[in-house]
Design a protein around this motif. Structure first.
Motif, PDB file in Angstrom:
ATOM      1  N   ARG A 103      -5.104 -11.968  -0.079  1.00  9.47           N
ATOM      2  CA  ARG A 103      -4.440 -11.273  -1.172  1.00  9.47           C
ATOM      3  C   ARG A 103      -5.205  -9.999  -1.541  1.00  9.47           C
ATOM      4  NH1 ARG A 103      -4.735 -15.058  -4.817  1.00  9.47           N
ATOM      5  NH2 ARG A 103      -3.028 -16.239  -3.873  1.00  9.47           N
ATOM      6  N   LYS A 104      -6.535 -10.111  -1.505  1.00  9.76           N
ATOM      7  CA  LYS A 104      -7.380  -8.961  -1.820  1.00  9.76           C
ATOM      8  C   LYS A 104      -7.244  -7.875  -0.764  1.00  9.76           C
ATOM      9  CE  LYS A 104     -12.171  -7.785  -2.971  1.00  9.76           C
ATOM     10  NZ  LYS A 104     -13.568  -8.301  -3.081  1.00  9.76           N
ATOM     11  N   LEU A 105      -7.233  -8.282   0.521  1.00  7.64           N
ATOM     12  CA  LEU A 105      -7.089  -7.325   1.608  1.00  7.64           C
ATOM     13  C   LEU A 105      -5.726  -6.645   1.562  1.00  7.64           C
ATOM     14  CD1 LEU A 105      -8.700  -9.260   4.616  1.00  7.64           C
ATOM     15  CD2 LEU A 105      -9.615  -7.250   3.462  1.00  7.64           C
ATOM     16  N   ARG A 106      -4.699  -7.396   1.198  1.00  7.31           N
ATOM     17  CA  ARG A 106      -3.367  -6.815   1.140  1.00  7.31           C
ATOM     18  C   ARG A 106      -3.280  -5.740   0.061  1.00  7.31           C
ATOM     19  NH1 ARG A 106       0.721  -8.055   3.890  1.00  7.31           N
ATOM     20  NH2 ARG A 106      -0.206 -10.002   4.631  1.00  7.31           N
ATOM     21  N   LYS A 107      -4.004  -5.928  -1.014  1.00  6.39           N
ATOM     22  CA  LYS A 107      -3.990  -4.947  -2.102  1.00  6.39           C
ATOM     23  C   LYS A 107      -4.619  -3.630  -1.682  1.00  6.39           C
ATOM     24  CE  LYS A 107      -3.931  -8.043  -6.107  1.00  6.39           C
ATOM     25  NZ  LYS A 107      -4.671  -8.486  -7.316  1.00  6.39           N
ATOM     26  N   THR A 108      -5.595  -3.681  -0.774  1.00  5.77           N
ATOM     27  CA  THR A 108      -6.302  -2.464  -0.351  1.00  5.77           C
ATOM     28  C   THR A 108      -5.825  -1.966   1.014  1.00  5.77           C
ATOM     29  OG1 THR A 108      -8.093  -3.849   0.558  1.00  5.77           O
ATOM     30  CG2 THR A 108      -8.372  -3.012  -1.677  1.00  5.77           C
ATOM     31  N   SER A 109      -4.739  -2.532   1.524  1.00  7.66           N
ATOM     32  CA  SER A 109      -4.221  -2.100   2.819  1.00  7.66           C
ATOM     33  C   SER A 109      -3.278  -0.914   2.645  1.00  7.66           C
ATOM     34  CB  SER A 109      -3.488  -3.252   3.513  1.00  7.66           C
ATOM     35  OG  SER A 109      -2.335  -3.622   2.783  1.00  7.66           O
ATOM     36  N   VAL A 110      -3.095  -0.178   3.738  1.00  8.63           N
ATOM     37  CA  VAL A 110      -2.183   0.970   3.731  1.00  8.63           C
ATOM     38  C   VAL A 110      -1.279   0.893   4.953  1.00  8.63           C
ATOM     39  CG1 VAL A 110      -3.692   2.510   2.417  1.00  8.63           C
ATOM     40  CG2 VAL A 110      -3.941   2.370   4.904  1.00  8.63           C
ATOM     41  N   CYS A 111      -0.246   1.687   4.949  1.00  9.45           N
ATOM     42  CA  CYS A 111       0.710   1.770   6.065  1.00  9.45           C
ATOM     43  C   CYS A 111       1.412   0.440   6.330  1.00  9.45           C
ATOM     44  CB  CYS A 111       0.007   2.252   7.335  1.00  9.45           C
ATOM     45  SG  CYS A 111      -0.778   3.879   7.158  1.00  9.45           S
ATOM     46  N   GLY A 112       1.446  -0.452   5.329  1.00 10.67           N
ATOM     47  CA  GLY A 112       2.154  -1.720   5.467  1.00 10.67           C
ATOM     48  C   GLY A 112       1.518  -2.693   6.422  1.00 10.67           C
ATOM     49  N   ASP A 113       0.225  -2.509   6.734  1.00 13.98           N
ATOM     50  CA  ASP A 113      -0.470  -3.394   7.670  1.00 13.98           C
ATOM     51  C   ASP A 113      -1.786  -3.837   7.046  1.00 13.98           C
ATOM     52  OD1 ASP A 113      -1.827  -4.622   9.815  1.00 13.98           O
ATOM     53  OD2 ASP A 113      -0.819  -3.328  11.271  1.00 13.98           O
ATOM     54  N   ILE A 114      -1.973  -5.169   6.914  1.00 12.56           N
ATOM     55  CA  ILE A 114      -3.181  -5.700   6.292  1.00 12.56           C
ATOM     56  C   ILE A 114      -4.435  -5.369   7.097  1.00 12.56           C
ATOM     57  CG2 ILE A 114      -3.103  -7.951   7.442  1.00 12.56           C
ATOM     58  CD1 ILE A 114      -3.933  -9.201   4.764  1.00 12.56           C
ATOM     59  N   ASP A 115      -4.272  -5.066   8.387  1.00 12.25           N
ATOM     60  CA  ASP A 115      -5.412  -4.725   9.240  1.00 12.25           C
ATOM     61  C   ASP A 115      -5.894  -3.294   9.042  1.00 12.25           C
ATOM     62  OD1 ASP A 115      -5.711  -7.198  10.427  1.00 12.25           O
ATOM     63  OD2 ASP A 115      -4.351  -6.755  12.073  1.00 12.25           O
ATOM     64  N   ILE A 116      -5.101  -2.474   8.356  1.00 12.88           N
ATOM     65  CA  ILE A 116      -5.504  -1.090   8.094  1.00 12.88           C
ATOM     66  C   ILE A 116      -5.917  -0.987   6.633  1.00 12.88           C
ATOM     67  CG2 ILE A 116      -4.822   1.337   8.194  1.00 12.88           C
ATOM     68  CD1 ILE A 116      -2.640   0.555  10.172  1.00 12.88           C
ATOM     69  N   GLN A 117      -7.217  -0.859   6.402  1.00 12.00           N
ATOM     70  CA  GLN A 117      -7.747  -0.809   5.047  1.00 12.00           C
ATOM     71  C   GLN A 117      -8.042   0.643   4.641  1.00 12.00           C
ATOM     72  OE1 GLN A 117      -8.469  -3.654   2.800  1.00 12.00           O
ATOM     73  NE2 GLN A 117      -6.906  -4.338   4.249  1.00 12.00           N
ATOM     74  N   GLY A 118      -7.711   0.959   3.402  1.00 12.64           N
ATOM     75  CA  GLY A 118      -7.957   2.315   2.922  1.00 12.64           C
ATOM     76  C   GLY A 118      -7.255   2.566   1.607  1.00 12.64           C
ATOM     77  N   GLU A 119      -6.847   3.806   1.397  1.00  9.78           N
ATOM     78  CA  GLU A 119      -6.163   4.176   0.165  1.00  9.78           C
ATOM     79  C   GLU A 119      -5.188   5.310   0.441  1.00  9.78           C
ATOM     80  OE1 GLU A 119      -9.256   5.368  -2.458  1.00  9.78           O
ATOM     81  OE2 GLU A 119     -10.008   6.945  -1.140  1.00  9.78           O
ATOM     82  N   PRO A 120      -4.084   5.369  -0.295  1.00 11.95           N
ATOM     83  CA  PRO A 120      -3.114   6.452  -0.089  1.00 11.95           C
ATOM     84  C   PRO A 120      -3.658   7.785  -0.587  1.00 11.95           C
ATOM     85  CG  PRO A 120      -2.449   5.040  -1.915  1.00 11.95           C
ATOM     86  CD  PRO A 120      -3.627   4.373  -1.284  1.00 11.95           C
ATOM     87  N   VAL A 121      -3.298   8.839   0.101  1.00 13.74           N
ATOM     88  CA  VAL A 121      -3.705  10.194  -0.296  1.00 13.74           C
ATOM     89  C   VAL A 121      -2.505  11.011  -0.732  1.00 13.74           C
ATOM     90  CG1 VAL A 121      -4.717  12.363   0.533  1.00 13.74           C
ATOM     91  CG2 VAL A 121      -5.724  10.193   1.224  1.00 13.74           C
ATOM     92  N   GLY A 122      -1.376  10.804  -0.080  1.00 14.97           N
ATOM     93  CA  GLY A 122      -0.185  11.587  -0.387  1.00 14.97           C
ATOM     94  C   GLY A 122      -0.125  12.825   0.484  1.00 14.97           C
TER      95      GLY A 122
END
Length: 279
Positions: A103-122
């Motif tokens: 659940r924690k990893l999903r909150k910090t994932s981007v691009c709709g994939d739990i394996d890609i961790q990061g943050e949106p930039v816009g």
């Protein structure tokens, strides 16, 4: 496994009972030739939650064997192929811990994939015409492998990087000493190709490229592209990684491409008419 254990126990008890029987035992090995078997109960079949337990005709069942055969009336859980008793025996605390982590990893994932961790930039606005990126993200790790610096890129680029790392990079140096970090030499940068005046805008200026200069292993060693490409111990593995990138990425450039790429792999998702361009 429970059914097999019960079946094996039944056979062992049956043999033990026969071994202690009196001399008039109906055991085939001890029966003189020409003497017919003494009358007795007909063939008995006992189902012990699995294979049938077959007893030779005429051999009486001992009390122990009858007790084991009685297990056939007990309803056991399905332990056939594909099923396991482990989930039901797992403490709730462990299950909750795993769910909490996901659940924690999903909150910090981007691009709709739990394996890609990061943050949106816009949207990223470039200082030169042709630079910039829409819906960009800042990636910190892919497939559990950390990036040495958080890198700005598009989701198209992040998905390709994740696929390459998960499928090829992690396994390149063996499962016992896996790659745990990628050394990033460059990511988003509004500039021309190879920084040459008047050249086209680089894919780096569009958030569609990344340069990888080294791979850090689980034991702490870092294999650099500059040195590892020539060393006998590592060159084969690095060449394998470079070759595997040709597919997930549209452009793959390495030390053999030109003098600008002697110390890193350039990876981007540019599209070419003839397919991936790899040198």
């Amino acid at each position: 496994m429970i059914a097999r254990a019960a079946f094996a126990l039944g056979l062992l008890l049956a043999d033990a009972a026969a071994a202690t029987a009196p001399e008039d035992s109906l055991r085939p090995a001890g029966r003189p030739a020409g003497i017919a078997a003494a009358p007795g109960p007909e063939l008995e079949v006992s189902t012990v939650a699995g294979p049938e337990l077959m007893r030779p005709q005429g051999r009486p069942m001992s009390e122990q064997t009858l007790a084991v055969a009685a297990l056939g009336t007990v309803t056991l859980p399905d332990v056939g192929p594909g099923s396991s008793l482990r989930p039901s025996l797992r403490p709730d605390a462990i299950v909750q811990q795993v769910l909490f982590k996901r659940r924690k990893l999903r909150k910090t994932s981007v691009c709709g994939d739990i394996d890609i961790q990061g943050e949106p930039v816009g949207s990223v606005v470039g200082s030169l015409p042709g630079c910039g990126a829409k819906s960009a993200v800042r990636v910190s790790s892919v497939a559990g492998v950390q990036l040495s610096k958080k890198s700005v890129m598009t989701c198209d680029m992040a998905n390709s990087l994740n696929r390459w790392v998960k499928r090829d990079v992690e396994k390149a140096f063996g499962r016992r000493n896996r790659v745990v970090s990628l050394r990033v030499a460059a990511h988003y940068s509004c500039r021309t190709r190879n920084n040459r005046p008047g050249a086209r805008i680089s894919e780096h200026g569009k958030g569609k490229a990344i340069d990888i200069s080294g791979f850090t292993l689980e034991d702490g060693e870092t294999i650099t592209v500059l040195e590892g490409w020539q060393k006998r111990r590592t060159r084969r593995k690095l060449r394998k990684i470079w070759k595997a990138a040709c597919g997930p990425f549209g452009t793959v450039l390495g030390p053999d491409a030109d003098r600008y790429h002697k110390d890193h792999f350039h990876l981007d998702v540019a599209r070419h008419r003839g397919g991936s361009y790899c040198r």
